[in-house]
Motif scaffolding. Structure first.
Motif, PDB file in Angstrom:
ATOM      1  N   LEU A 112      60.276  63.789  38.112  1.00 36.91           N
ATOM      2  CA  LEU A 112      61.438  63.627  37.236  1.00 36.91           C
ATOM      3  C   LEU A 112      62.223  64.307  36.572  1.00 36.91           C
ATOM      4  N   ASP A 113      61.430  65.351  36.197  1.00 35.98           N
ATOM      5  CA  ASP A 113      61.874  66.572  35.169  1.00 35.98           C
ATOM      6  C   ASP A 113      62.767  67.659  36.507  1.00 35.98           C
ATOM      7  N   PRO A 114      64.540  67.469  36.693  1.00 39.93           N
ATOM      8  CA  PRO A 114      65.142  68.285  36.681  1.00 39.93           C
ATOM      9  C   PRO A 114      64.383  69.628  36.792  1.00 39.93           C
ATOM     10  N   ASP A 115      63.836  70.187  35.875  1.00 39.59           N
ATOM     11  CA  ASP A 115      64.157  71.440  36.059  1.00 39.59           C
ATOM     12  C   ASP A 115      62.244  72.099  36.692  1.00 39.59           C
ATOM     13  N   VAL A 116      62.038  71.382  36.999  1.00 39.74           N
ATOM     14  CA  VAL A 116      61.044  71.114  37.799  1.00 39.74           C
ATOM     15  C   VAL A 116      61.383  71.059  40.079  1.00 39.74           C
ATOM     16  N   GLY A 117      62.293  70.074  40.250  1.00 39.29           N
ATOM     17  CA  GLY A 117      62.832  70.244  41.510  1.00 39.29           C
ATOM     18  C   GLY A 117      61.826  70.416  42.399  1.00 39.29           C
ATOM     19  N   SER A 118      61.592  69.545  42.040  1.00 41.26           N
ATOM     20  CA  SER A 118      60.075  68.468  43.071  1.00 41.26           C
ATOM     21  C   SER A 118      61.349  67.831  44.876  1.00 41.26           C
ATOM     22  N   PHE A 119      59.917  68.538  45.308  1.00 37.72           N
ATOM     23  CA  PHE A 119      60.752  67.941  46.689  1.00 37.72           C
ATOM     24  C   PHE A 119      60.912  66.448  47.272  1.00 37.72           C
ATOM     25  N   TRP A 120      59.747  65.732  45.615  1.00 41.33           N
ATOM     26  CA  TRP A 120      59.216  64.316  46.474  1.00 41.33           C
ATOM     27  C   TRP A 120      59.996  63.841  45.178  1.00 41.33           C
ATOM     28  N   THR A 121      61.279  64.079  44.846  1.00 43.92           N
ATOM     29  CA  THR A 121      61.987  62.967  43.878  1.00 43.92           C
ATOM     30  C   THR A 121      62.400  61.685  44.792  1.00 43.92           C
ATOM     31  N   SER A 122      62.945  61.747  45.656  1.00 44.53           N
ATOM     32  CA  SER A 122      62.920  60.816  45.989  1.00 44.53           C
ATOM     33  C   SER A 122      62.779  58.937  46.427  1.00 44.53           C
ATOM     34  N   GLU A 123      61.203  59.719  46.260  1.00 48.15           N
ATOM     35  CA  GLU A 123      60.397  58.861  45.922  1.00 48.15           C
ATOM     36  C   GLU A 123      59.879  58.218  44.671  1.00 48.15           C
ATOM     37  N   PHE A 124      60.352  58.844  43.729  1.00 50.20           N
ATOM     38  CA  PHE A 124      61.082  57.974  42.526  1.00 50.20           C
ATOM     39  C   PHE A 124      62.368  57.917  42.344  1.00 50.20           C
TER      40      PHE A 124
END
Length: 534
Positions: free
Chosen positions: A132-144
């Motif tokens: 959920l942290d935009p600074d991380v830029g996870s490729f799995w954000t859509s799951e959250f």
């Protein structure tokens, strides 16, 4: 969402040797195996071929075959897949859903991290909140997307609050979105986390020596909470050339590998050096329609192209006969475990595998599309791209369409998945796609209005309403019935032109056994089962 599409490029790379060497037109005979023989003893080590070196092993970016094939043995999630592609508890010993907007995870006690310490709710909440942290830029954000908060509600309990009911979120806790790492380790390494200094995870193997450009070793973790790994070490060797991978297997330089190139099927299976297995997959090959405002904007033209496309010929040539024609973008294995009447109903009335050139010509004529141009992207990146594009061009020409192939460099092909400008002027492109959930609904979320992967810009309020209803439905049978309706709508509209289902492949030489045959290797500690064959 982008992760699963980019992963298709990995499959294209696997097939590259087929395109270069001139594929055989003779179909390879195969059968699906549920398992490989159980290991009879331990090993000092075994070696495994991998088509590419991972850029990182940070679970937040573990979205491709190369990363997940390694990470699944080092890091673990709250839930996990089984070799049968079902869900089971992982680092969560229990899960409760007291109301549609609440998921409560009880953390498994006594689980040790590789770098010291015992897992607590603090580590779980921190690991999930990274997405959920935009600074991380996870490729799995859509799951959250529907997650309102992830909080510790006890020393060994984490509660997830949703903004709206979401049946897909609890399933995501079995893939990289649900991975747990030691919070102090991740924080301490900062942006270097995942690059080779230890992952602070809980799996049956720890990260060992990473020799950049050559290999990566995993070492057995003897304080693992689950079943002890059969091998003391695993060495992944990075072999980018498909022929080189097959030759390494034949020479005994590597003991095995997943994602075997089709050009090597016959050679490996008849070599006497080991056994080539095929198993359950969640993978389909499709022609992705990216422009619904051009010639393919008329569903009659899309239907005509599918009727004219020699899908069986593509399987015979591009996949060496390993696969089956499909009429839906979601693989049948995604429907496993559901009542048979529900599954049969989902496929009832869908188009069959046969061709009908006369009907296809008539549809093109009715649409007023005779002689109109269709631009399909192609690339030397692999046979699932180049051969399918050529087959589509041939099919189009046979029914009166002017199909132009636009060649794109392999290193630029991935831009089609993320950059609308890269898709400008392109009507369709071949794509290999796997699901990261064992739920067919995961496939049909793509066609929701505004979805990142909805490249054609399809928008239908009725479809969106039905989709939202399915996403909110936690009962798997009721959800499957709604998904069947979505599948019918998507296939009626031919938003993608489905071509083939493609099984998972794995080769094991004579000294090892025990590896699962299914695509579970993405989110299951498969290497722990590999041991001595005798």
């Amino acid at each position: 969402m982008r992760s699963r599409l980019l992963a298709g490029i990995a499959v294209a790379a696997v097939l590259a040797g087929t395109a270069c060497s001139g594929p055989s037109s003779e179909a390879f005979e195969y059968r699906l195996s549920a398992v490989t023989p159980e290991a009879k003893g331990e090993l000092a080590s075994f070696s495994w071929s991998l088509y590419a070196e991972p850029p990182t092993l940070d679970y937040a970016y573990a979205f491709d075959y190369a990363q997940n094939m390694i990470v699944s043995n080092v890091c673990e999630s709250l839930m996990r897949w089984t070799p049968e592609l079902k869900l089971e508890p992982g680092l969560a010993s229990a899960v409760a859903n007291p109301d549609p907007l609440t998921w409560v995870y009880t953390i498994r006690p006594g689980v040790k991290f590789h770098d010291g310490g015992t897992m607590t709710a603090t580590d779980v909440a921190y690991s999930l909140n990274r997405h959920l942290d935009p600074d991380v830029g996870s490729f799995w954000t859509s799951e959250f997307v529907n997650v309102a908060s992830v909080t510790e509600t006890g020393p060994m309990q984490v509660t997830v609050k949703l903004r709206q009911a979401d049946s897909q979120f609890p399933q995501a806790m079995a893939n990289s979105a649900g991975t747990v790492a030691h919070a102090p380790t991740v924080k301490g390494q900062g942006k270097d986390y995942g690059t080779g200094t230890g992952l602070g995870c809980t799996g049956p193997f720890t990260l060992g020596t990473w020799t950049k450009g050559q290999s990566l070793q995993l070492d057995r973790f003897d304080n693992y909470w689950g079943a002890r790994a059969q091998s003391r070490a695993v060495v992944f060797k990075f072999l980018t050339d498909p022929a080189a991978r097959a030759n390494a297997m034949l020479a005994g330089e590597v003991d095995g590998g997943y994602l075997v190139s089709p050009e090597s099927y016959a050679k490996l299976s008849t070599s006497g050096k080991g056994t080539l297995y095929f198993g359950k997959s969640l993978t389909t090959i499709n022609l992705n329609v990216t422009n619904l405002k051009g010639t393919l904007g008329d569903v009659r033209v899309r239907r005509a192209l599918m009727l004219a496309l020699d899908r069986e010929g593509f399987i015979r040539t591009g996949l060496q006969g390993v696969g089956s024609v499909t009429s839906a973008p979601a693989a049948r294995d995604a429907w496993s475990g559901l009542p048979q009447p529900v599954v049969e109903g989902a496929y009832a009335g869908l188009p069959g595998p046969g061709r009908d050139l006369e009907k296809a010509k008539q549809l093109v004529k009715e649409a007023g599309a005779t002689g109109k141009k269709v631009v399909i992207a192609t690339s030397a990146i692999g046979a699932d791209v180049s051969l399918l594009a050529t087959a589509a061009q041939s099919a189009g020409a046979a029914i009166g369409l002017d199909v132009e192939l636009k060649t794109i460099a392999p290193d630029a092909f991935t831009a089609l998945f993320s950059d609308p400008e890269a898709r400008a002027g392109i009507d369709a492109f071949p794509m290999t796609y796997y699901l990261s959930k064992t739920d067919p609904l995961h496939m049909y979320k793509i066609f929701q209005t505004g979805d990142f992967e909805n490249y054609g810009g399809y928008s239908d309020p009725a479809y969106d309403t039905l989709l939202n209803q399915a996403v909110a439905e936690y009962d798997p049978v009721k959800r499957a019935a709604l998904t069947a309706q979505l599948q019918k709508r998507a296939t009626d509209e031919l938003l993608w032109i489905p071509v083939a289902e493609w099984p998972t492949s794995v080769f094991l030489n004579k000294r090892i056994t025990g590896a699962p045959t299914s695509i579970c290797y993405l989110y299951y500690p498969w290497a722990a089962q590999v041991g001595a064959s005798g």
